[in-house]
Design a protein around this motif. Sequence first.
Motif, PDB file in Angstrom:
ATOM      1  N   THR A 149      83.329  80.044  12.066  1.00 17.58           N
ATOM      2  CA  THR A 149      82.249  79.830  11.116  1.00 17.58           C
ATOM      3  C   THR A 149      82.740  80.050   9.699  1.00 17.58           C
ATOM      4  OG1 THR A 149      79.956  80.423  10.622  1.00 17.58           O
ATOM      5  CG2 THR A 149      81.434  82.218  11.270  1.00 17.58           C
ATOM      6  N   THR A 150      81.851  80.058   8.741  1.00 20.47           N
ATOM      7  CA  THR A 150      82.239  80.181   7.340  1.00 20.47           C
ATOM      8  C   THR A 150      82.383  81.644   6.932  1.00 20.47           C
ATOM      9  OG1 THR A 150      79.936  80.233   6.582  1.00 20.47           O
ATOM     10  CG2 THR A 150      80.977  78.066   6.842  1.00 20.47           C
ATOM     11  N   ASP A 151      83.096  81.864   5.829  1.00 18.28           N
ATOM     12  CA  ASP A 151      83.264  83.226   5.325  1.00 18.28           C
ATOM     13  C   ASP A 151      81.926  83.862   4.978  1.00 18.28           C
ATOM     14  OD1 ASP A 151      85.945  82.827   5.615  1.00 18.28           O
ATOM     15  OD2 ASP A 151      86.463  83.105   3.495  1.00 18.28           O
ATOM     16  N   ASP A 152      80.943  83.040   4.608  1.00 21.49           N
ATOM     17  CA  ASP A 152      79.629  83.575   4.236  1.00 21.49           C
ATOM     18  C   ASP A 152      79.008  84.390   5.370  1.00 21.49           C
ATOM     19  OD1 ASP A 152      79.860  82.405   1.791  1.00 21.49           O
ATOM     20  OD2 ASP A 152      78.537  80.708   2.217  1.00 21.49           O
ATOM     21  N   LYS A 191      83.617  92.413  17.907  1.00 19.40           N
ATOM     22  CA  LYS A 191      84.804  91.710  18.394  1.00 19.40           C
ATOM     23  C   LYS A 191      85.056  90.437  17.601  1.00 19.40           C
ATOM     24  CE  LYS A 191      84.572  93.481  23.123  1.00 19.40           C
ATOM     25  NZ  LYS A 191      84.357  93.149  24.558  1.00 19.40           N
ATOM     26  N   TRP A 192      83.984  89.685  17.368  1.00 24.28           N
ATOM     27  CA  TRP A 192      84.069  88.443  16.597  1.00 24.28           C
ATOM     28  C   TRP A 192      84.577  88.713  15.179  1.00 24.28           C
ATOM     29  CZ3 TRP A 192      80.395  87.771  12.528  1.00 24.28           C
ATOM     30  CH2 TRP A 192      80.336  86.492  11.960  1.00 24.28           C
ATOM     31  N   PHE A 193      84.022  89.737  14.528  1.00 20.52           N
ATOM     32  CA  PHE A 193      84.404  90.067  13.160  1.00 20.52           C
ATOM     33  C   PHE A 193      85.821  90.616  13.105  1.00 20.52           C
ATOM     34  CE2 PHE A 193      84.735  92.829   9.481  1.00 20.52           C
ATOM     35  CZ  PHE A 193      84.208  92.043   8.469  1.00 20.52           C
ATOM     36  N   ILE A 194      86.157  91.496  14.020  1.00 19.75           N
ATOM     37  CA  ILE A 194      87.486  92.114  14.024  1.00 19.75           C
ATOM     38  C   ILE A 194      88.566  91.077  14.318  1.00 19.75           C
ATOM     39  CG2 ILE A 194      88.958  93.777  15.257  1.00 19.75           C
ATOM     40  CD1 ILE A 194      86.300  95.444  15.625  1.00 19.75           C
ATOM     41  N   ARG A 195      88.250  90.122  15.170  1.00 15.19           N
ATOM     42  CA  ARG A 195      89.207  89.043  15.456  1.00 15.19           C
ATOM     43  C   ARG A 195      89.525  88.265  14.188  1.00 15.19           C
ATOM     44  NH1 ARG A 195      86.415  86.783  19.164  1.00 15.19           N
ATOM     45  NH2 ARG A 195      87.102  88.221  20.785  1.00 15.19           N
ATOM     46  N   PHE A 196      88.502  88.038  13.371  1.00 16.17           N
ATOM     47  CA  PHE A 196      88.705  87.358  12.086  1.00 16.17           C
ATOM     48  C   PHE A 196      89.462  88.261  11.111  1.00 16.17           C
ATOM     49  CE2 PHE A 196      87.138  87.093   7.709  1.00 16.17           C
ATOM     50  CZ  PHE A 196      87.500  85.798   7.375  1.00 16.17           C
ATOM     51  N   SER A 197      89.022  89.500  11.005  1.00 18.95           N
ATOM     52  CA  SER A 197      89.578  90.437  10.033  1.00 18.95           C
ATOM     53  C   SER A 197      91.055  90.741  10.277  1.00 18.95           C
ATOM     54  CB  SER A 197      88.769  91.741  10.068  1.00 18.95           C
ATOM     55  OG  SER A 197      89.319  92.714   9.216  1.00 18.95           O
ATOM     56  N   SER A 198      91.447  90.814  11.559  1.00 25.22           N
ATOM     57  CA  SER A 198      92.819  91.214  11.908  1.00 25.22           C
ATOM     58  C   SER A 198      93.738  90.032  12.176  1.00 25.22           C
ATOM     59  CB  SER A 198      92.789  92.126  13.138  1.00 25.22           C
ATOM     60  OG  SER A 198      92.292  91.424  14.274  1.00 25.22           O
ATOM     61  N   LYS A 199      93.284  88.832  11.826  1.00 28.19           N
ATOM     62  CA  LYS A 199      94.036  87.619  12.163  1.00 28.19           C
ATOM     63  C   LYS A 199      95.457  87.651  11.605  1.00 28.19           C
ATOM     64  CE  LYS A 199      91.700  83.886  12.513  1.00 28.19           C
ATOM     65  NZ  LYS A 199      90.871  82.677  12.221  1.00 28.19           N
ATOM     66  N   GLU A 200      95.644  88.267  10.458  1.00 27.90           N
ATOM     67  CA  GLU A 200      96.966  88.328   9.842  1.00 27.90           C
ATOM     68  C   GLU A 200      97.621  89.695  10.036  1.00 27.90           C
ATOM     69  OE1 GLU A 200      96.222  87.189   5.826  1.00 27.90           O
ATOM     70  OE2 GLU A 200      95.753  85.105   6.337  1.00 27.90           O
ATOM     71  N   GLY A 201      97.149  90.433  11.018  1.00 26.41           N
ATOM     72  CA  GLY A 201      97.750  91.725  11.342  1.00 26.41           C
ATOM     73  C   GLY A 201      97.181  92.912  10.593  1.00 26.41           C
ATOM     74  N   GLY A 202      96.139  92.688   9.791  1.00 22.51           N
ATOM     75  CA  GLY A 202      95.536  93.789   9.054  1.00 22.51           C
ATOM     76  C   GLY A 202      94.636  94.635   9.948  1.00 22.51           C
ATOM     77  N   ARG A 207      89.897  90.234   4.730  1.00 20.69           N
ATOM     78  CA  ARG A 207      90.246  88.843   4.432  1.00 20.69           C
ATOM     79  C   ARG A 207      89.073  88.074   3.809  1.00 20.69           C
ATOM     80  NH1 ARG A 207      92.313  84.977   7.327  1.00 20.69           N
ATOM     81  NH2 ARG A 207      90.906  85.196   9.090  1.00 20.69           N
ATOM     82  N   LEU A 208      88.200  88.808   3.095  1.00 18.03           N
ATOM     83  CA  LEU A 208      87.072  88.173   2.431  1.00 18.03           C
ATOM     84  C   LEU A 208      87.193  88.374   0.919  1.00 18.03           C
ATOM     85  CD1 LEU A 208      84.243  89.393   4.821  1.00 18.03           C
ATOM     86  CD2 LEU A 208      85.070  87.034   4.615  1.00 18.03           C
ATOM     87  N   THR A 209      86.787  87.392   0.163  1.00 17.91           N
ATOM     88  CA  THR A 209      86.851  87.460  -1.286  1.00 17.91           C
ATOM     89  C   THR A 209      85.433  87.605  -1.835  1.00 17.91           C
ATOM     90  OG1 THR A 209      88.783  86.010  -1.292  1.00 17.91           O
ATOM     91  CG2 THR A 209      87.610  86.312  -3.388  1.00 17.91           C
ATOM     92  N   PRO A 210      85.073  88.789  -2.305  1.00 24.16           N
ATOM     93  CA  PRO A 210      83.705  88.989  -2.792  1.00 24.16           C
ATOM     94  C   PRO A 210      83.500  88.342  -4.159  1.00 24.16           C
ATOM     95  CG  PRO A 210      85.025  90.952  -3.191  1.00 24.16           C
ATOM     96  CD  PRO A 210      85.899  89.995  -2.405  1.00 24.16           C
ATOM     97  N   ASP A 211      82.259  87.891  -4.433  1.00 19.24           N
ATOM     98  CA  ASP A 211      81.949  87.413  -5.769  1.00 19.24           C
ATOM     99  C   ASP A 211      81.737  88.632  -6.672  1.00 19.24           C
ATOM    100  OD1 ASP A 211      79.400  88.424  -5.204  1.00 19.24           O
ATOM    101  OD2 ASP A 211      78.599  86.458  -4.666  1.00 19.24           O
TER     102      ASP A 211
END
Length: 249
Positions: A100-103, A186-197, A232-236
């Motif tokens: 899904t989207t970063d939003d 699980k869904w969020f952590i999978r996204f967050s840790s995608k680059e090993g973070g 891995r999110l860029t806040p406004d």
Amino acid sequence: MAAQFALISGSSRNLNVQVAREIAVKILSGEVKEGAIIGGEIAMCQQFGVSRTALREAIKLLTSKGMVESRPKVGTRVCCRTHWNMLDVQLLEWLASIETTDDIYQEFLELRRAIEPEATALTAERATKEQRIELTNIFHRMVEVSENFDQDAWTVVDSQFHRMIFISTGNSFYVPFGNVLTSMFKWFIRFSSKEGGVCLKEHRAIYDAIMSGDSVKARQASLSLMQSHKHRLTPDEQQKNLEAAALSV
């Protein structure tokens, strides 16, 4: 134009749930927009290859989640997002199965920021001896996984860590969040840790504060973990200000 759906294949069991999932995924992914008509009954039965009974049960299931509404001579229309029951366990599982989207990730982080720091503070004050032992075992496993990173293993153990925080609050209204949000963690952590973070330093600060019974440090450590850039999110600019204000309290 009515949405297009694929033929349901595989097991004939729970056809209504399979159909509901296919429709829901298209809605959640944005492929089918709010307010769109998703098709007439005959056409949809033909596309899915199911009976009218199965389709009607699927629509009934989606209606119960606030995702669609059916009206005579109009058809089945996708409801406004504000009507969707985003804390429905099944809907969360469907959402967790798609990219899904970063939003959406940002919105989930905002929810966590609103409730998890306080849950962490309560756990620091109220967790039982048995719960602290379990949290210790989970954290030690987190350290092991982070040293030889495996994303699937990290997703599981990190989800267990955050679920345990809610479970250990001693508050009957916080506990359900630990259960309901498991799929979303699980869904969020999978996204967050995608680059090993993995933010192990921040998790350790949370763990140490809970173990020492320091609710103030536990709350602040949780807030620190909830900063967007750590996932891995860029806040406004508005979000940056909100995060900074929360950490300065």
